[in-house]
Write a protein that holds these residues in place. Structure first.
Motif, PDB file in Angstrom:
ATOM      1  N   ARG A  86      37.943  39.093  31.753  1.00 14.59           N
ATOM      2  CA  ARG A  86      38.912  39.311  31.272  1.00 14.59           C
ATOM      3  C   ARG A  86      39.321  41.077  31.070  1.00 14.59           C
ATOM      4  O   ARG A  86      40.842  41.623  31.412  1.00 14.59           O
ATOM      5  N   ARG A  87      38.041  41.951  31.155  1.00 12.45           N
ATOM      6  CA  ARG A  87      38.062  43.076  31.428  1.00 12.45           C
ATOM      7  C   ARG A  87      38.673  43.935  32.872  1.00 12.45           C
ATOM      8  O   ARG A  87      39.123  44.806  32.261  1.00 12.45           O
ATOM      9  N   ILE A  88      37.472  42.996  33.336  1.00  7.83           N
ATOM     10  CA  ILE A  88      37.917  43.417  34.730  1.00  7.83           C
ATOM     11  C   ILE A  88      39.247  42.744  34.813  1.00  7.83           C
ATOM     12  O   ILE A  88      39.882  43.813  36.176  1.00  7.83           O
ATOM     13  N   THR A  89      39.843  42.006  34.862  1.00  3.40           N
ATOM     14  CA  THR A  89      41.022  41.752  35.900  1.00  3.40           C
ATOM     15  C   THR A  89      42.433  42.400  34.644  1.00  3.40           C
ATOM     16  O   THR A  89      43.303  43.018  35.608  1.00  3.40           O
ATOM     17  N   LEU A  90      42.051  43.193  33.678  1.00  2.00           N
ATOM     18  CA  LEU A  90      43.276  43.957  33.169  1.00  2.00           C
ATOM     19  C   LEU A  90      42.676  45.300  33.599  1.00  2.00           C
ATOM     20  O   LEU A  90      43.704  45.921  34.046  1.00  2.00           O
ATOM     21  N   ILE A 115      44.657  44.710  36.775  1.00  2.00           N
ATOM     22  CA  ILE A 115      45.830  44.714  36.419  1.00  2.00           C
ATOM     23  C   ILE A 115      46.904  46.359  36.725  1.00  2.00           C
ATOM     24  O   ILE A 115      47.551  46.281  37.279  1.00  2.00           O
ATOM     25  N   SER A 116      46.574  46.649  35.948  1.00  2.00           N
ATOM     26  CA  SER A 116      46.603  47.931  35.826  1.00  2.00           C
ATOM     27  C   SER A 116      46.262  48.926  36.450  1.00  2.00           C
ATOM     28  O   SER A 116      47.605  49.392  36.981  1.00  2.00           O
ATOM     29  N   VAL A 117      45.478  48.702  37.939  1.00  2.00           N
ATOM     30  CA  VAL A 117      45.423  49.804  38.929  1.00  2.00           C
ATOM     31  C   VAL A 117      46.639  49.030  39.866  1.00  2.00           C
ATOM     32  O   VAL A 117      47.310  49.956  40.668  1.00  2.00           O
ATOM     33  N   LEU A 118      47.138  47.377  39.693  1.00  2.00           N
ATOM     34  CA  LEU A 118      47.816  47.417  40.711  1.00  2.00           C
ATOM     35  C   LEU A 118      49.342  47.373  39.919  1.00  2.00           C
ATOM     36  O   LEU A 118      50.317  48.140  40.644  1.00  2.00           O
ATOM     37  N   GLU A 119      49.899  47.584  38.718  1.00  2.00           N
ATOM     38  CA  GLU A 119      51.088  47.956  38.317  1.00  2.00           C
ATOM     39  C   GLU A 119      50.605  49.352  38.711  1.00  2.00           C
ATOM     40  O   GLU A 119      51.764  50.237  38.613  1.00  2.00           O
ATOM     41  N   GLN A 120      50.070  50.348  38.610  1.00  2.00           N
ATOM     42  CA  GLN A 120      49.998  51.612  39.320  1.00  2.00           C
ATOM     43  C   GLN A 120      50.664  52.179  40.543  1.00  2.00           C
ATOM     44  O   GLN A 120      51.246  52.726  41.141  1.00  2.00           O
ATOM     45  N   ARG A 121      50.099  50.999  41.509  1.00  2.00           N
ATOM     46  CA  ARG A 121      50.545  50.950  42.740  1.00  2.00           C
ATOM     47  C   ARG A 121      51.640  50.047  43.276  1.00  2.00           C
ATOM     48  O   ARG A 121      52.788  51.215  44.424  1.00  2.00           O
TER      49      ARG A 121
END
Length: 123
Positions: free
Chosen positions: A28-32, A35-41
């Motif tokens: 879950r921690r890795i996935t979050l 997701i954060s990196v993908l939202e920034q991109r």
């Protein structure tokens, strides 16, 4: 002996449950984080796409203005060329057979021709 065996099985199941929960929390921690990196991109790419859209719209507007200016310039070139041809015909049509007032007539016609050329090129 059976109770001791049941105790080991329960301890094994508890350890398996703890390991599974820890694995889930790590996942879950890795996935979050992903997701954060993908939202920034995605935010960055959205800005880039918006900027490119505006650039394309500006290029289309500039192309339309350039096309209109080229059309206007072509029309002016055609009109100027027509006026030059008419002036050439007027000069060719001068009557040089008469001697009386020939010089004055030539000077007057030449002045009208020069004025017409200036008028044609002064736009």
């Amino acid at each position: 002996m059976l109770s001791q065996f049941n105790l080991y099985i329960i301890m094994g199941l508890i350890l398996a449950l703890i390991a599974t929960s820890g694995g889930f929390l790590l996942y879950r921690r890795i996935t979050l984080a992903e997701i954060s990196v993908l939202e920034q991109r995605n935010a960055t790419l959205t800005l880039v796409v918006d900027q490119q859209t505006k650039t394309i719209e500006q290029m289309v507007k500039d192309a339309e203005r350039l096309a209109a200016a080229n059309e206007f310039l072509s029309e002016r070139f055609a009109a100027t060329e027509t006026e030059f041809v008419l002036e050439a015909y007027r000069i060719d049509g001068l009557g040089f057979g008469e001697i009386d007032g020939l010089l004055q007539g030539i000077n007057d016609e030449f002045q009208r021709s020069i004025d017409g050329l200036r008028k044609a090129t002064a736009r």
